[in-house]
Structure formats: structure tokens, C-alpha cells
Design an enzyme around this catalytic site. Structure first.
Site, PDB file in Angstrom:
ATOM      1  N   ASP A  10      -9.960 -40.492  23.389  1.00  0.00           N
ATOM      2  CA  ASP A  10      -9.746 -39.087  23.041  1.00  0.00           C
ATOM      3  C   ASP A  10     -10.201 -38.243  24.220  1.00  0.00           C
ATOM      4  O   ASP A  10     -11.306 -38.438  24.726  1.00  0.00           O
ATOM      5  CB  ASP A  10     -10.575 -38.739  21.796  1.00  0.00           C
ATOM      6  CG  ASP A  10      -9.833 -37.829  20.854  1.00  0.00           C
ATOM      7  OD1 ASP A  10      -9.372 -36.782  21.316  1.00  0.00           O
ATOM      8  OD2 ASP A  10      -9.709 -38.181  19.671  1.00  0.00           O
TER       9      ASP A  10
ATOM     10  N   ASP B 174      -7.016 -33.707  22.896  1.00  0.00           N
ATOM     11  CA  ASP B 174      -7.462 -32.814  21.830  1.00  0.00           C
ATOM     12  C   ASP B 174      -7.031 -31.359  22.080  1.00  0.00           C
ATOM     13  O   ASP B 174      -7.253 -30.831  23.190  1.00  0.00           O
ATOM     14  CB  ASP B 174      -8.996 -32.884  21.778  1.00  0.00           C
ATOM     15  CG  ASP B 174      -9.587 -32.192  20.579  1.00  0.00           C
ATOM     16  OD1 ASP B 174      -9.358 -32.677  19.458  1.00  0.00           O
ATOM     17  OD2 ASP B 174     -10.296 -31.179  20.764  1.00  0.00           O
TER      18      ASP B 174
ATOM     19  N   GLU C  98      -2.410 -33.372  21.182  1.00  0.00           N
ATOM     20  CA  GLU C  98      -2.544 -32.705  19.886  1.00  0.00           C
ATOM     21  C   GLU C  98      -2.191 -31.234  20.127  1.00  0.00           C
ATOM     22  O   GLU C  98      -2.881 -30.559  20.897  1.00  0.00           O
ATOM     23  CB  GLU C  98      -3.977 -32.824  19.358  1.00  0.00           C
ATOM     24  CG  GLU C  98      -4.096 -32.282  17.950  1.00  0.00           C
ATOM     25  CD  GLU C  98      -5.501 -31.813  17.577  1.00  0.00           C
ATOM     26  OE1 GLU C  98      -5.813 -31.808  16.385  1.00  0.00           O
ATOM     27  OE2 GLU C  98      -6.283 -31.430  18.474  1.00  0.00           O
TER      28      GLU C  98
ATOM     29  N   HIS D 134      -7.967 -37.926  11.141  1.00  0.00           N
ATOM     30  CA  HIS D 134      -9.344 -37.610  10.733  1.00  0.00           C
ATOM     31  C   HIS D 134      -9.527 -36.138  10.359  1.00  0.00           C
ATOM     32  O   HIS D 134     -10.633 -35.733  10.019  1.00  0.00           O
ATOM     33  CB  HIS D 134     -10.284 -37.961  11.895  1.00  0.00           C
ATOM     34  CG  HIS D 134     -10.003 -37.123  13.104  1.00  0.00           C
ATOM     35  ND1 HIS D 134      -8.835 -37.250  13.838  1.00  0.00           N
ATOM     36  CD2 HIS D 134     -10.693 -36.121  13.676  1.00  0.00           C
ATOM     37  CE1 HIS D 134      -8.840 -36.358  14.805  1.00  0.00           C
ATOM     38  NE2 HIS D 134      -9.957 -35.664  14.740  1.00  0.00           N
ATOM     39  N   ASP D 135      -8.485 -35.338  10.467  1.00  0.00           N
ATOM     40  CA  ASP D 135      -8.591 -33.907  10.171  1.00  0.00           C
ATOM     41  C   ASP D 135      -7.896 -33.519   8.869  1.00  0.00           C
ATOM     42  O   ASP D 135      -7.740 -32.328   8.591  1.00  0.00           O
ATOM     43  CB  ASP D 135      -7.947 -33.085  11.305  1.00  0.00           C
ATOM     44  CG  ASP D 135      -8.787 -33.105  12.570  1.00  0.00           C
ATOM     45  OD1 ASP D 135     -10.019 -33.272  12.469  1.00  0.00           O
ATOM     46  OD2 ASP D 135      -8.204 -32.955  13.661  1.00  0.00           O
TER      47      ASP D 135
END
Ligand code: NOJ
Length: 641
Positions: A193, A303, A361, A432-433
Site C-alpha cells: 500500500d 491510497d 484508489e 477494508h473500508d
């Protein structure tokens, strides 16, 4: 009329004299209008209908001001955004260029809650190493690790203190090296990430920036002297320099009283935004990326990467946009003026020389903007995660509602047909969000297995790269949080406090339960230990979930089949039936054709397929289905003989 992206590259900016239709033809206008409509739950037809699309923007602005009290600056803001993008995406329809990451099945590991080997209640690298054979056997080709870097964990590692160090709770750099070796030894790849929109406030750069006005790091962040607004005008020192709000509640500015400064943080108070306009900062980031690539990692998930370029001077956010999108200031960074330039720099100076893979993302980017970010000709990123499939129109994550899969069908069909062959999409429902999609579709336990299989069927047979989120393959659902102290997530905890100003505790908990990211952050149930969100100290354990072996076996089977039959990867996509509750499509490559037939509802529906020339290969309701009727949420994969 010639507008943007004309063949001679003349760029003519849009003005208020242009029409809604002109605006909709631009990539940013198209995606932004769609996003606004999605947010307020209105169909795209509201814009494409000729009466509206031929209206001048100045007329719409007057109407909007009169009828909905929308400040006319809203339209100026929109034009400003649109006119910043001088390129027009094209939609290619040629053959797809093969690449390993187009054929791969990715698996996202959220290390804190994946597997705890040392028994401290938190996942670790040793735990991941112990599951590599399991992942290989599942058919996974590449792992994406959510952040494992040194961090004070204000946002579970998305607040990085040291990019070149492993977080102690997870292990050491030697453990990481063994993990990477283990992944490669099994023929898999590993991506990390990359969190570079912000660092932790405990990062050395920020500490220097704060303590030393002469440090070069001062300009790595957005630090504004108190008593001054971002436009230079004076203000009360107790007030932030502009009206931007944080994704995690409250103002996006933190007051450092001792130093007499305000610092920008779009996320938590400990996640300080980096100033990408500073070339020295960009070089630091690129050096760091190269350092990991040199170590042998295969790429990065980037990210909130579309937030890295902010409008110079950080102007006030438009209040109308703010109340519509829930965050004020967002128009000044979700597709900033230098975004393409910075992405291209990372690509040419780090990714390209190492042949590394990237997936960005990109919240807020729709299909047209995503084309400009991922087109192979442009050298920016390989893929993006676009999020508009995650909630149906008019809903946000914290709403408690039933997700209608007909919306997903229409959304994905549009992308399948229009994203083009030089762009490639990521296919996912969970990360995970987000709460788990299966629970959004239905909380009826009788339908759980069928929905999970149906989602998997679409994910592995549509055109794109599937990203499985840990636990999808186990059949996990959302959890029944009964107390706020079971929740760890900084976003939800802050939001709960904010909600208490206007709601009872029970109401606030209900909202948190609908949307908290912690549904996806509970320790995986590898054993029968009581379950909790990783790191939780709550005395109340959550209801234990069991791994469903039937779902795991279904994933394994589908993944194997997909790998052996490239028609499911590179094949053309053609929709065959898009009637309400139906989703039937064809995938063809050379002389191989597959037909996938899905029932998107909780009622039986009639099958329209003539099965004469079809051979059933995989079905969600093995041994239970009837030929003419699709059972609730049934999906079938056929080969054309
Ligand atoms: C997106 C990440 O996925 C999320 O978990 C995080 O809180 C924010 N970016 C900030 O880094």
C-alpha cells in the site's frame, strides 16, 4: 461546435453560455454530474433528456438559485474543474494487450485482522506466511497488503511514521523479506500500500516541519500561520485558514498553538497532507518507492492517489458542493491541476523502470476520468478502484438500506461496454473500508450462500481483474455491533461523537452499525476463539462467525476455471438480457463462448435461455436448480457447444 480534445488539440474552455449537454460531453463534467445525481438519487436521464441537455448553464444556474437556493458559484466551480482537464478520453475497441495483472486474481490482506500467530490479538507477518499455501491453493496470484509500515496507528497504519520500517506489532524487516520470498517461491506477486497523500504527524518530516521554520520539510506540508486565511487575508487566530472539512469529521485543519500554525489534514488529525507541488517532496516519495521496488515488491495500491494535487492557494470550498458531497473543499483536490503530471512522474521515474504494477484508489473518479488515469497510452496507472458501484443512488455507506443488484448490473454493464480495450478495470465489492456487500444485499440468512456465490460468479466471469477481500471466500457477513466500544475505527468513532449532537445513543449506534469500516476489520475466524475487531479491548466479544467451506470451494472452482479459460479474461463482453432482476451475458474469445445467467433477486425468475446448445459448467445451486426457473440469487455458467 468544436470543444475540448478536438483533433488539432485546440482547447476552448466552456463558459456559462455553453449547454448542459456540452458540459456532459467533457470527462470531468460527465463524471461529476453523474456523481452528483448518484448522491441525490436522480437518474442520468435528468441530464440526457433533450429539454435539459440543450439548456444554457446560465439558465440552469438561475433556476437552481431560485428553486433550490444553489449558490451560482456552484456552476463556476464546476466550470473551473472542467476547464482544468484539456484532454478527452477515447474508447478503444481493439484487442486487449495481455498482462500478468489482467489475468491475476488479487487477494487483499488487512494485516491487523488477517492471522495472529503470536497471540497478541492482532494479525502479523508470521500469520500471513503461515497462510501462503492456503492462498496459493485458493488460486490467488497476487497479494495486496494494507499498510505494514511503522505507524502510531491512528488510522490503522494509513498514518505512516516511517516508510522504510515495519510496524513492530507485525514483525521485522527480516519477517517481511521471508514473506516476500515465500510469495515469490509460490509463483505469486506482492503489492504494497502506498500512502503518500499524507504521513503521520509523527513522521520525521512533519516533526522537522513543525519545529524548524527553516527546515526544507516546512514546505512538504500545508502549514499556515495562525491569524491568516489561505488567501492571505487576516482572520481570528482561533479560526482555521479555510472552510475545508475532514473525511473524519470536523475541520480539515489542526491548530498547533505552540508554533502558531494550522496544518492541513484531510483525514485524521494525525494524518498530515503532503504538498506534492514541492519537487523535493516528490523526489523523496519516488526514492522511497524505488527502495521497495529494489527490494523486489511487484507494485503498489496507491491510497487516495487522486487527492495529491490541490488547487494552489487552497481556496475556500464551495458550500453547496460541500453540503451535496458531505465534505467541503473536495472540488479543490479530487482531480487537482497537476494530478496527471505527478502520476506520470511516478510512473516514469519509479514504476516503469521496474515493470511494476499500480492500482490507484480514486474516490470520486467515474469512468471518463478513470480512462484518463489508466489508458495504456498515457503512462499513469494500470488500474483504478472506482467506487460508485458500492452504494445505490441516493445512499451513502452509513445508510441502513437494501442494495439492489439491478443497479450493479447497469453500472458494470456500462463499464464493460464503454471503458475501452486500452483500459482495464478492477472488480471488487469489498475492502477494508466497507461493510460486506452480501449483508447489504440481504440480511436473510437463508440467502447468504446464494448471494455470496452469485457475487463471486460475476466477479470471476466479468472482464477485469478480481480483487478478493480477505474473508469473502469464507462466506463472512457483517457483524452485529451492540456497543460503540466494540468499534475501533477512527472514522466511526469520530462520527459517533458528531452524531450524538443530534441523535440518541441508540440511533447513533444504528448508523454506525450500518456503515462502520470495522465490519471488514474483525479478526478472521481461523479458529473458534471469540471474535473482535483487531486491537479491540472491548469486554463484549462479537458473535462468532464460522468459515463456510462450501463458499471457499466455490471460489476455488471458479478461480481455477477462469484461469484455464481466457475467454473469461480477455473475451468480449456482450449483454444478452438486462430485464429487471436478470443479468445474462456472453464472453467470447476465438471459438470459445461462455454464457452467464444470473437472478439478481430474492424471488424465482424465468430463464430465457434456450439450453439446447449449452453445457452447464458451474452453478450456484448445484443439484437444486430447475432448468426453466432461476432460484433466488441463482447464477449459472454455461459453455456454448
Ligand atoms: C483510504 C484507505 O483505504 C482508508 O482506510 C484510509 O483511512 C484513508 N485512505 C486515509 O489513508
Amino acid at each position: 461546435m468544436k470543444q475540448k480534445g478536438s483533433s488539432d488539440n485546440t482547447f476552448i474552455p466552456l463558459t456559462m453560455n455553453n449547454t448542459v449537454g456540452d458540459l456532459y460531453k467533457t470527462p470531468v463534467g460527465h463524471d461529476t454530474l453523474l456523481k452528483v445525481l448518484l448522491q441525490i438519487g436522480i437518474s442520468e436521464k435528468a441530464v440526457t433528456n433533450p429539454a435539459v441537455s440543450s439548456m444554457k448553464l446560465s439558465t440552469v444556474a438561475k433556476l437552481a438559485e431560485k428553486t433550490a437556493h444553489i449558490d451560482p458559484h456552484f456552476f463556476e466551480t464546476l466550470l473551473f474543474l472542467i476547464n482544468m482537464e484539456h484532454d478527452t478520453p477515447t474508447t478503444e475497441h481493439g484487442p486487449v494487450k495481455p498482462a500478468w495483472w489482467k489475468e491475476a486474481v488479487f487477494y487483499q490482506i488487512y494485516p491487523r485482522s488477517f492471522c495472529d500467530k503470536n497471540g497478541d490479538g492482532m494479525g502479523d507477518l508470521e500469520g500471513i506466511i503461515s497462510k501462503l499455501d492456503y492462498l496459493k491453493d485458493l488460486g490467488v496470484d497476487a497479494l495486496w497488503l494494507s499498510p505494514i509500515y511503522d505507524s502510531p496507528n491512528d488510522d490503522n497504519g494509513y498514518d505512516i511514521r516511517d516508510y522504510r520500517k515495519i510496524q513492530e506489532q507485525f514483525g521485522t524487516m527480516e519477517d517481511f523479506d521471508r514473506l516476500l520470498e515465500g510469495v515469490h517461491a509460490r509463483g505469486m506477486k506482492l503489492i504494497m500500500d502506498l500512502v503518500v497523500n499524507h504521513t503521520s504527524d509523527e513522521h520525521e518530516w512533519f516533526q522537522k516541519a513543525l519545529s524548524d521554520p527553516d527546515s526544507p520539510c516546512r514546505d512538504y506540508y500545508f502549514l499556515v500561520p495562525e491569524g491568516q486565511r489561505t488567501d492571505g487575508s487576516p482572520c481570528d487566530p482561533e479560526l482555521p485558514p479555510n472552510n475545508w472539512t475532514s473525511f473524519f469529521s470536523g475541520s480539515a485543519w489542526n491548530h498547533y498553538k505552540e508554533q502558531g500554525l494550522w496544518g492541513l489534514h484531510l483525514f485524521s488529525k494525525k494524518q498530515m497532507d503532503l504538498n506534492w507541488d514541492n519537487p523535493a517532496l516528490r523526489k523523496e516519495v519516488i526514492d522511497m518507492i524505488r527502495w521497495w521496488l529494489e527490494k523486489g515488491v511487484d507494485g503498489f495500491r496507491m491510497d487516495v492517489i487522486n487527492y495529491i494535487s490541490k488547487t494552489p492557494g487552497l481556496p475556500e470550498g464551495n458550500e453547496a458542493v460541500g453540503s451535496l458531497m458531505n465534505f467541503t473543499g473536495v472540488e479543490h483536490y479530487y482531480y487537482g491541476p497537476h494530478l496527471h503530471e505527478y502520476l506520470h512522474q511516478i510512473y516514469t521515474e519509479a514504476f516503469e523502470p521496474y515493470g511494476a504494477f499500480s492500482v490507484g484508489e480514486t474516490p470520486g473518479a467515474g469512468m471518463e476520468m478513470s480512462k484518463l488515469l489508466t489508458s495504456e497510452k498515457r503512462g499513469e496507472m494500470n488500474m483504478v478502484f472506482s467506487f460508485d458501484q458500492l452504494e445505490t443512488p441516493g445512499h451513502i455507506r452509513y445508510h441502513d438500506y437494501k442494495y439492489d443488484l439491478n443497479y450493479y448490473r447497469d453500472y458494470i454493464t456500462d463499464w464493460m461496454l464503454n471503458y475501452g480495450s486500452d483500459c482495464w478495470m478492477s472488480l471488487f465489492y469489498n475492502n477494508h473500508d466497507n461493510p460486506r456487500m452480501v449483508s447489504k444485499v440481504s440480511t436473510n440468512p437463508a440467502h447468504r450462500q446464494a448471494i455470496e456465490k452469485l457475487l463471486a460468479m460475476m466477479q470471476f466471469t466479468l472482464r477485469g481483474t478480481p480483487f478478493v477481500f480477505q474473508g469473502d471466500e469464507m462466506g463472512l457477513t457483517n457483524y452485529d455491533f451492540t456497543s460503540i466500544d466494540q468499534v475501533q475505527d477512527v472514522e466511526a468513532v469520530n462520527y459517533y461523537d458528531e452524531l450524538l449532537f443530534s441523535h440518541t445513543e441508540a440511533e447513533a449506534l444504528g448508523i454506525i452499525r450500518a456503515g462502520t469500516r470495522d465490519h471488514a476489520r474483525v479478526m478472521l475466524p481461523w479458529d473458534d476463539q471469540p471474535q473482535a475487531v483487531a486491537g479491540s479491548t472491548s469486554a463484549k466479544p462479537l458473535t462468532h462467525q464460522e468459515i463456510d467451506p462450501e463458499i471457499t470451494a466455490f471460489y476455488r472452482r471458479l478461480i481455477r476455471f477462469r484461469k484455464r479459460h481466457h475467454a473469461l479474461i480477455y473475451g468480449d463482453f456482450q449483454p444478452l438480457c438486462l430485464k429487471k432482476d436478470h443479468f445474462t451475458y456472453r464472453r467470447t474469445l476465438g471459438d470459445e463462448t461462455y454464457i452467464i445467467e444470473c437472478n439478481l433477486s430474492d424471488k424465482p425468475v424465468k430463464s430465457y435461455l434456450d439450453k439446447q446448445a449449452l453445457r452447464l459448467i458451474i452453478c450456484t445451486h448445484r443439484g437444486k436448480h430447475s432448468g426453466k426457473t432461476l432460484l433466488p440469487y441463482e447464477a449459472r455458467l454455461f459453455r456454448l457447444q
